[in-house]
Design a protein around this motif. Structure first.
Motif, short mmCIF file in Angstrom:
data_model
loop_
_atom_site.label_atom_id
_atom_site.label_comp_id
_atom_site.label_asym_id
_atom_site.label_seq_id
_atom_site.Cartn_x
_atom_site.Cartn_y
_atom_site.Cartn_z
N GLU A 207 -81.99 -11.79 21.71
CA GLU A 207 -83.03 -11.65 22.73
C GLU A 207 -84.35 -11.28 22.06
O GLU A 207 -84.37 -10.57 21.06
CB GLU A 207 -82.66 -10.54 23.72
CG GLU A 207 -81.54 -10.95 24.66
CD GLU A 207 -81.16 -9.83 25.62
OE1 GLU A 207 -81.71 -8.72 25.49
OE2 GLU A 207 -80.32 -10.08 26.48
N GLY A 208 -85.44 -11.77 22.66
CA GLY A 208 -86.76 -11.44 22.15
C GLY A 208 -87.12 -10.00 22.47
O GLY A 208 -86.74 -9.48 23.51
N LEU A 209 -87.84 -9.35 21.56
CA LEU A 209 -88.30 -7.97 21.78
C LEU A 209 -89.79 -7.91 21.46
O LEU A 209 -90.31 -8.79 20.77
CB LEU A 209 -87.55 -7.01 20.85
CG LEU A 209 -86.03 -6.88 21.05
CD1 LEU A 209 -85.44 -6.07 19.91
CD2 LEU A 209 -85.74 -6.21 22.39
N ALA A 210 -90.45 -6.86 21.95
CA ALA A 210 -91.86 -6.68 21.60
C ALA A 210 -91.98 -6.50 20.09
O ALA A 210 -91.17 -5.81 19.48
CB ALA A 210 -92.41 -5.45 22.32
N LYS A 211 -92.98 -7.16 19.50
CA LYS A 211 -93.14 -7.07 18.05
C LYS A 211 -93.68 -5.69 17.65
O LYS A 211 -94.58 -5.17 18.27
CB LYS A 211 -94.11 -8.15 17.57
CG LYS A 211 -93.51 -9.53 17.59
CD LYS A 211 -94.20 -10.42 16.57
CE LYS A 211 -93.68 -11.85 16.63
NZ LYS A 211 -92.23 -11.97 16.59
N ALA B 105 -89.54 -16.05 18.30
CA ALA B 105 -89.62 -15.16 19.45
C ALA B 105 -88.47 -14.15 19.49
O ALA B 105 -88.41 -13.32 20.39
CB ALA B 105 -89.63 -15.98 20.74
N GLY B 106 -87.57 -14.23 18.53
CA GLY B 106 -86.42 -13.33 18.53
C GLY B 106 -86.75 -11.97 17.93
O GLY B 106 -87.90 -11.69 17.58
N PRO B 107 -85.75 -11.12 17.79
CA PRO B 107 -85.97 -9.78 17.27
C PRO B 107 -86.34 -9.79 15.79
O PRO B 107 -85.97 -10.72 15.06
CB PRO B 107 -84.62 -9.08 17.48
CG PRO B 107 -83.64 -10.19 17.55
CD PRO B 107 -84.35 -11.37 18.11
N GLU B 108 -87.05 -8.76 15.35
CA GLU B 108 -87.46 -8.70 13.94
C GLU B 108 -86.27 -8.41 13.04
O GLU B 108 -86.21 -8.88 11.91
CB GLU B 108 -88.55 -7.64 13.76
CG GLU B 108 -89.87 -8.14 14.32
CD GLU B 108 -90.85 -7.02 14.59
OE1 GLU B 108 -91.16 -6.26 13.67
OE2 GLU B 108 -91.31 -6.89 15.73
N ALA C 217 -90.08 -24.09 2.40
CA ALA C 217 -89.65 -22.80 2.96
C ALA C 217 -90.41 -22.53 4.26
O ALA C 217 -91.62 -22.78 4.34
CB ALA C 217 -89.89 -21.69 1.96
N ILE C 218 -89.68 -22.06 5.24
CA ILE C 218 -90.26 -21.80 6.56
C ILE C 218 -89.80 -20.42 7.00
O ILE C 218 -88.60 -20.12 6.95
CB ILE C 218 -89.78 -22.86 7.58
CG1 ILE C 218 -90.11 -24.26 7.09
CG2 ILE C 218 -90.36 -22.60 8.96
CD1 ILE C 218 -89.24 -25.34 7.71
N HIS C 219 -90.72 -19.59 7.42
CA HIS C 219 -90.38 -18.24 7.88
C HIS C 219 -91.09 -17.97 9.20
O HIS C 219 -92.31 -18.01 9.28
CB HIS C 219 -90.82 -17.21 6.83
CG HIS C 219 -90.72 -15.80 7.30
ND1 HIS C 219 -89.63 -15.00 7.05
CD2 HIS C 219 -91.58 -15.04 8.02
CE1 HIS C 219 -89.82 -13.82 7.59
NE2 HIS C 219 -90.99 -13.82 8.19
N GLY C 220 -90.29 -17.74 10.24
CA GLY C 220 -90.86 -17.29 11.51
C GLY C 220 -91.50 -18.37 12.36
O GLY C 220 -92.34 -18.07 13.19
N TYR C 221 -91.04 -19.62 12.15
CA TYR C 221 -91.59 -20.70 13.00
C TYR C 221 -90.56 -21.05 14.08
O TYR C 221 -89.46 -21.52 13.77
CB TYR C 221 -91.90 -21.95 12.16
CG TYR C 221 -92.39 -23.09 13.00
CD1 TYR C 221 -93.73 -23.19 13.37
CD2 TYR C 221 -91.51 -24.06 13.46
CE1 TYR C 221 -94.18 -24.22 14.18
CE2 TYR C 221 -91.95 -25.10 14.26
CZ TYR C 221 -93.29 -25.17 14.62
OH TYR C 221 -93.72 -26.20 15.42
N ARG C 222 -90.90 -20.80 15.32
CA ARG C 222 -90.02 -21.07 16.48
C ARG C 222 -88.61 -20.55 16.20
O ARG C 222 -88.45 -19.37 15.90
CB ARG C 222 -90.05 -22.56 16.83
CG ARG C 222 -91.45 -22.99 17.29
CD ARG C 222 -91.46 -24.33 17.95
NE ARG C 222 -92.82 -24.73 18.30
CZ ARG C 222 -93.42 -24.39 19.45
NH1 ARG C 222 -92.79 -23.71 20.36
NH2 ARG C 222 -94.67 -24.77 19.68
#
Ligand SMILES: Nc1ncnc2c1ncn2[C@@H]1O[C@H](COP(=O)(O)OP(=O)(O)OP(=O)(O)O)[C@@H](O)[C@H]1O
Ligand SMILES: [Mg+2]
Length: 125
Positions: free
Chosen positions: A85-89, A68-71, A6-11
């Motif tokens: 698109e990427g947003l500030a975390k 790097a994408g949106p949460e 399982a992978i969460h939030g990698y690239r």
């Protein structure tokens, strides 16, 4: 034998649970994330060998490994009306990797608190 990774939030891998067989072949279009799967497994293996810091440095640092994408992904993005698109975390930056097998499982969460919340905690502490 390892049954699941399982992978969460990698690239580009926001949330991926991979059921594994004895032989696994990963195919997909260019940019679909094949190398990201391989690199995340490499990172997970390096964690187990106590080499995670050097491994992350080779990746360009922990921050560059995060999705790097949106949460949250808006419906219009899912429907293809707007691009991703990427947003500030706004929350904790976190990368989670793990696997489960017949006899044991393992997971690791690499990250840090949101910078603003971390500052507040320091000033309160
Ligand atoms: N931190 C990140 N957050 C989100 N996406 C990222 C991040 N880093 C890289 N990407 C994107 O991940 C996508 C997947 O790249 P990857 O190299 O894993 O694909 P691939 O399937 O191996 O492609 P190829 O067949 O060309 O080798 C690329 O579009 C890249 O821009
Ligand atoms: Mg590739």
């Amino acid at each position: 034998m390892i049954r699941t990774v399982a992978i969460h939030g990698y690239r580009s891998l926001r949330e991926l649970v991979l059921p594994l067989g004895q032989l696994n072949i990963i195919t997909g279009a260019n940019g679909s994330g094949k190398s990201s799967v391989y690199r995340s497994l490499r990172l997970l293996a390096d964690v187990a060998q106590n080499a995670v810091v050097a491994s992350l440095a080779r990746e360009g640092g922990l921050s560059s490994t995060f999705w790097a994408g949106p949460e949250t992904i808006a419906r219009s993005v899912k429907q293809g009306v707007h691009p991703v698109e990427g947003l500030a975390k706004r929350s904790t930056a976190s990368l989670k990797l793990g696997f489960g097998g017949d006899d044991y499982g393992y997971s690791i969460d690499l990250g840090y608190p949101h910078p603003r919340r971390r500052c507040l905690a320091w000033t309160r502490g």
